[in-house]
Write an enzyme that holds these catalytic residues in place. Sequence first.
Site, PDB file in Angstrom:
ATOM      1  N   VAL A 167      -5.216  -3.465   0.797  1.00 58.48           N
ATOM      2  CA  VAL A 167      -6.182  -2.762   1.660  1.00 58.48           C
ATOM      3  C   VAL A 167      -7.024  -3.772   2.425  1.00 58.48           C
ATOM      4  CG1 VAL A 167      -8.100  -1.136   1.743  1.00 58.48           C
ATOM      5  CG2 VAL A 167      -6.309  -0.840   0.020  1.00 58.48           C
ATOM      6  N   LYS A 190      -3.835   3.295   2.681  1.00 59.85           N
ATOM      7  CA  LYS A 190      -4.958   2.467   2.220  1.00 59.85           C
ATOM      8  C   LYS A 190      -6.091   3.352   1.700  1.00 59.85           C
ATOM      9  CE  LYS A 190      -3.574  -1.216   5.346  1.00 59.85           C
ATOM     10  NZ  LYS A 190      -3.580  -1.639   6.767  1.00 59.85           N
ATOM     11  N   GLY A 232      -6.414  -6.313   4.326  1.00 56.24           N
ATOM     12  CA  GLY A 232      -5.985  -7.714   4.413  1.00 56.24           C
ATOM     13  C   GLY A 232      -6.868  -8.702   3.682  1.00 56.24           C
ATOM     14  N   LYS A 255       0.820  -1.229   0.000  1.00 60.24           N
ATOM     15  CA  LYS A 255       0.000   0.000   0.000  1.00 60.24           C
ATOM     16  C   LYS A 255       0.841   1.260   0.000  1.00 60.24           C
ATOM     17  CE  LYS A 255      -0.099  -2.185   4.171  1.00 60.24           C
ATOM     18  NZ  LYS A 255      -0.255  -3.634   4.327  1.00 60.24           N
ATOM     19  N   GLU A 266       4.195  -3.205  15.562  1.00 59.52           N
ATOM     20  CA  GLU A 266       5.603  -3.310  15.178  1.00 59.52           C
ATOM     21  C   GLU A 266       6.484  -2.693  16.261  1.00 59.52           C
ATOM     22  OE1 GLU A 266       6.599  -4.343  12.026  1.00 59.52           O
ATOM     23  OE2 GLU A 266       4.640  -4.449  11.028  1.00 59.52           O
TER      24      GLU A 266
END
Lengths: 435, 435
Positions: free
Chosen positions: A133, A206, A135, A106, A191
Amino acid sequence: MKPIRVGLLGLGTVGAGVAKVCASHREELEEKIGAPVELAAVVDKDTTTPREGLDLGSLPFSDDPAKILGDPSIDIVVELIGGVEAARELILKALEGGKHVVTANKALLATHGAELYAKARACGRMLAFEAAVAGGIPIIRAVKEGLAANRVNSLYGIVNGTSNYILTKMTDEGSEFGQVLKEAQARGYAEADPTFDVEGVDSAHKLQVLATLAFRTAVKFDDIYVEGVSKITPQDIALAREMGFRIKLLAIAKSGDGALELRVHPTMIPEDSPMAAVSGVFNAVFMNGDVVGDLMFYGRGAGQLPTASSVWADIVEIARRLASGQAAVPQDLPILGNKPLQLKPFAEVRSAYYLYVLAKDQPSVLSRITGILGANDISIASVIQKGHQRSGAVPVVIMTHVAREGDMGKALQAIQGLPVVESGSARIIRIEESE
Amino acid sequence: MKPIRVGLLGLGTVGAGVAKVCASHREELEEKIGAPVELAAVVDKDTTTPREGLDLGSLPFSDDPAKILGDPSIDIVVELIGGVEAARELILKALEGGKHVVTANKALLATHGAELYAKARACGRMLAFEAAVAGGIPIIRAVKEGLAANRVNSLYGIVNGTSNYILTKMTDEGSEFGQVLKEAQARGYAEADPTFDVEGVDSAHKLQVLATLAFRTAVKFDDIYVEGVSKITPQDIALAREMGFRIKLLAIAKSGDGALELRVHPTMIPEDSPMAAVSGVFNAVFMNGDVVGDLMFYGRGAGQLPTASSVWADIVEIARRLASGQAAVPQDLPILGNKPLQLKPFAEVRSAYYLYVLAKDQPSVLSRITGILGANDISIASVIQKGHQRSGAVPVVIMTHVAREGDMGKALQAIQGLPVVESGSARIIRIEESE
C-alpha cells in the site's frame, strides 16, 4: 554470526530494485539487522533479459521456485511476481515450509488476505506487506503500531499514482482523459493495459488491505464500491475549480454507528485541504483517529526504489528478530476484532453530490430536475447554468447537500429518463468536505 | 494470562491523557497486546488537585517514585514528569531495576540521550520515545523502521506547535508577534514562559532526537544553531508573501560530503511547497531518503490525547513483546553508526538569504550595501526598495543567491556598521527552496 538468507521470487521492476538496494546498502542494512544479510537465490520466469543497472554476479538465478522454497537455509521469501493464484500458492508453501514472507502483492492480499494471515498465524511465521500500500510510505507500520491506541474514524487515500498523475495533468492543462493517458503510458506512468489503475481496482485492493488493518475487521473485496476516473471530463474539472474544489480519486473508509463504509470513486475535495495538494504520481493517506486526531502521510506510491525501500523495511524487521532469536510475533498480523463491523450497504452511504446534466434549453428543464431531486429527499445547495454549449444543449450543474446514495441513484435514473435531458449526459461526482 | 503492569510517573496534561486512554480503550489495547494491561500505580508531586475528566478510582496514587521503581511487579515505567535531572535519575533507576521505559521527554533525550540509550542497551531493556517528537505523528517508528533501507539526505521539521501557531496567525492577520503570543497564551497554545518554544529550543531538542536516529550518529545538542521566531515582524511576513514565500520555524538536518548540518531558524519556503500548508498548531516532518525519495508526515504535534496516543503506541509495542516472551531488542534503540558524521561548522553552512535593512534615504545606500555583499562573495538575486517608512528611513530588502553563512555574518556586521543604516535594523532570514 549466521547470515540471514533472503530468497527473491520475481525479478521485475521492484524485484530488481530490491536486489540493487541489497548491493548498494548492505553495510547499513547489516548494521540495523545486527547480522549479515544476503540474497541467497533469485527466481523469475524470464532468466535471460538483462535488468538495467543490476549485476547478479554468481547468485543462483533460475525459473524454478523450488530453488528457493526447497532450500532450508533460506529464512525469508520475498514474493514480487504479482498476480494472484501462483503467488498465493508460493506464499502458502513458503509459510508451510517455515519461511517468513514479505510481499508487495495488494491484489493477492485484497482477495486472499484472510487465508494468508491465518496460515502465517498457524505456522508461527511473519507475513509483512509494507510495500503493498502506497509504495514507499510506511503506512502499514503507522496503522499497525503508531495508531495502536486509536479507534480509526475515517481514512482517505490517494493510493494510485497513475490516476493521480492523469487527474493532475487534466487539471493543470485542461486536457482530455484519453490524451493524458497516452502521455502517461509514454512516460511509463501507466501500464499498457491501464484498466486496474484508472478504473479504481488497484485503489480498492489497497483500501481492502488498509481497512482490514485500520478497522480490525474482515472486509470482502467485492463489497467495496469501485468507480474510476476514465469518465471525468475537463469540464468537470473546470467546474469543480470554479467552485473551489479539486477532483481526486479517493479510497474512502469511514466507521460510524457500528458500520463501515468502503468506496473508491472520483471525489471533489476543497482546494485548501491537504489532500488537494497531492500532485502527480505522489500518494497520500489521511486518517482520523479518535485519540490522535488528524494525520497525513505523503510520499511516492510506486516506482522501483520507493517500493524496494518498503520491502527492505520488512526484511530488516524480520531479520532483526531472527538475528536476536525472536521469530514469531503473530500479533503483528492484521487483527480481526472481536466485534466485526458490518459493511454499510452502498445505498445507505451519505454524500453531497455534483450533478451534471446536458439539457435541451427549455424554460421547464431546471424545475423538472429539481422536482425529481426534491421528490427523492435531495436538497440543493447551488445551481450553475452556463450558456449554450452546442445547438440547443445547455449544461446544468447542481451541487446538492448531503443525501443518501440510494436516493441519488433513483433521482439520477429519473433525470436520465427526462425527454429534455440529452441521452446519457447525466452524471454525478461525490463531494467530501469534512476531510 | 499475567497482566502487563504499567507505572505512571507524572500526572500532568499528558499523564492524565495516558490514564484516560487506558480507561477508555482498554479492550482494544489488550486485544493488540495479547494480554491484560493495567495501570499499577501513579506518582506525581501534586496528589491533591483533581484532574479534569479523570477518575483514578482505587489506583495507588502518591508522590513517592519508589512506589513504582520499587515494585517488582511493574513491567513498564512511563516517565512524563518533564525536566531533566530528576527524570534522568528516575529513568536510569528504572532501567537498572529491569523495567522498560517509555518517555516523552525531548529535553532529556536531547541532552542525555546517549547515556540513556547506553544504559538501556546494557540492561537489555527497551527505551521508547515516540511521543518525544511531533506528538501524535509516528515519526520515530517511520525513521527507525520505515526508512531502514535509506540513507537520509535531508530532514525538515515544523515541530513546535506554539511557534507555528504564532507565525500562522501573524501571516493570516498581519498582527505583531507580541500580540499573537498573548492570544496564544490565553488559548493555552503557549506556556506562561514561552521561551523554549518561541526561541527554538524545543525544536532543537526534537531535531537532536530525530537526527540521532535518522543519521545514526551522535549529535551534541549544544552544536545545533538555534534561532527562534520572536524577532519576525509582520513586515517580514508581508514581504515574504509578495515574493511567493511563507515563513516557518524549521528544524533542518542535511547530510553531504561526510558532514551533517543541523540548525533551527525561521525560514522562507516557497508558498506551494507541502510544508507551507502546515498551519496552526499542526506539525510536519519532511524527509528525503536516498531510496524512498520524498516523504512527509503531518499531524498534531502536541496536546493531551495526541501525545498520549504515541505513549500508548510505545506501551503496546513493549507489552506485546513481553506478552509473547520477547523482551529485549537492543537494535530498536538509536544506532550510532560506525562512521559518525562530522558536524559542519555553522559558518560553512550554505543558504540563500533575505536581508532587511532600514536605511537613511541616500542615493548611495544601495551601492554601499551591495558593495559589502559583493566583497563577501554574496551575489544578489533581487532587490526591493519600498517608499519611505518614516521620516528619512526606507526599508531595503535584498534576496541573495546561495552563500556561506560565515560570509553573510561578516557582511551583516559590516552593513550594521554603515552610518547610512539605522542602528540595529539589519537582519536576515534564511531561504530554503529545495525542499
